[in-house]
Design an enzyme around this catalytic site. Structure first.
Site, PDB file in Angstrom:
ATOM      1  CB  CYS A  96       0.179  32.860  24.067  1.00 46.74           C
ATOM      2  SG  CYS A  96       1.348  34.276  25.215  1.00 46.74           S
ATOM      3  CB  CYS A 147       3.384  32.017  24.976  1.00 49.72           C
ATOM      4  SG  CYS A 147       2.872  32.859  26.304  1.00 49.72           S
TER       5      CYS A 147
END
Length: 102
Positions: free
Chosen positions: A31, A34
Site C-alpha cells: 500500500c 501506508c
C-alpha cells in the site's frame, strides 16, 4: 516507545487490555499511502510516551481487519479502555493523526 507489531495472538493484551490509549495503524506492505504514513507513525511512537502505537498488517491478520470494519488502508483506530473511540483513514498530516489521539 517502539512500535508494537500486532497479531491475533497479542491483540487482546496489547490493545484491548492496555492501560494507556492505543493508536493502531492498519496497513499493508503493498500500500503506497501506508508507506507514506509509516515514518510519521514511527515518529509519533518515538515522541509520545503517554500512548502505545501499534501496526497491524491486514494481509497477515484479515480477521482483525474485518472485525474492525477496515475497508481501506491506511486506517487508524484509537482505542481507550478496550473500545474504539476514534477512527480515520488515508494520508494525513502528523497533526491530524495526533488530533485523533487527543
Amino acid at each position: 516507545m517502539a512500535i508494537v507489531h500486532l497479531s491475533k495472538d497479542n491483540f487482546k493484551e496489547e490493545v484491548l487490555e492496555s492501560k494507556v490509549p492505543v493508536l493502531v495503524d492498519f496497513w499493508a506492505t503493498w500500500c503506497g499511502p501506508c508507506q507514506t504514513m509509516g515514518p510519521l507513525v514511527e515518529e509519533i511512537a518515538e515522541e509520545r510516551a503517554d500512548i502505545k502505537v501499534c501496526k497491524l498488517d491486514v494481509d497477515q491478520e484479515p480477521e482483525l481487519a474485518r472485525q474492525y470494519r477496515v475497508m481501506s488502508i491506511p486506517t487508524f483506530l484509537v482505542f481507550k479502555e478496550g473500545e474504539v473511540v476514534k477512527r480515520d483513514m488515508g494520508v494525513m498530516s502528523k497533526e491530524e493523526v495526533e488530533g485523533l489521539i487527543g
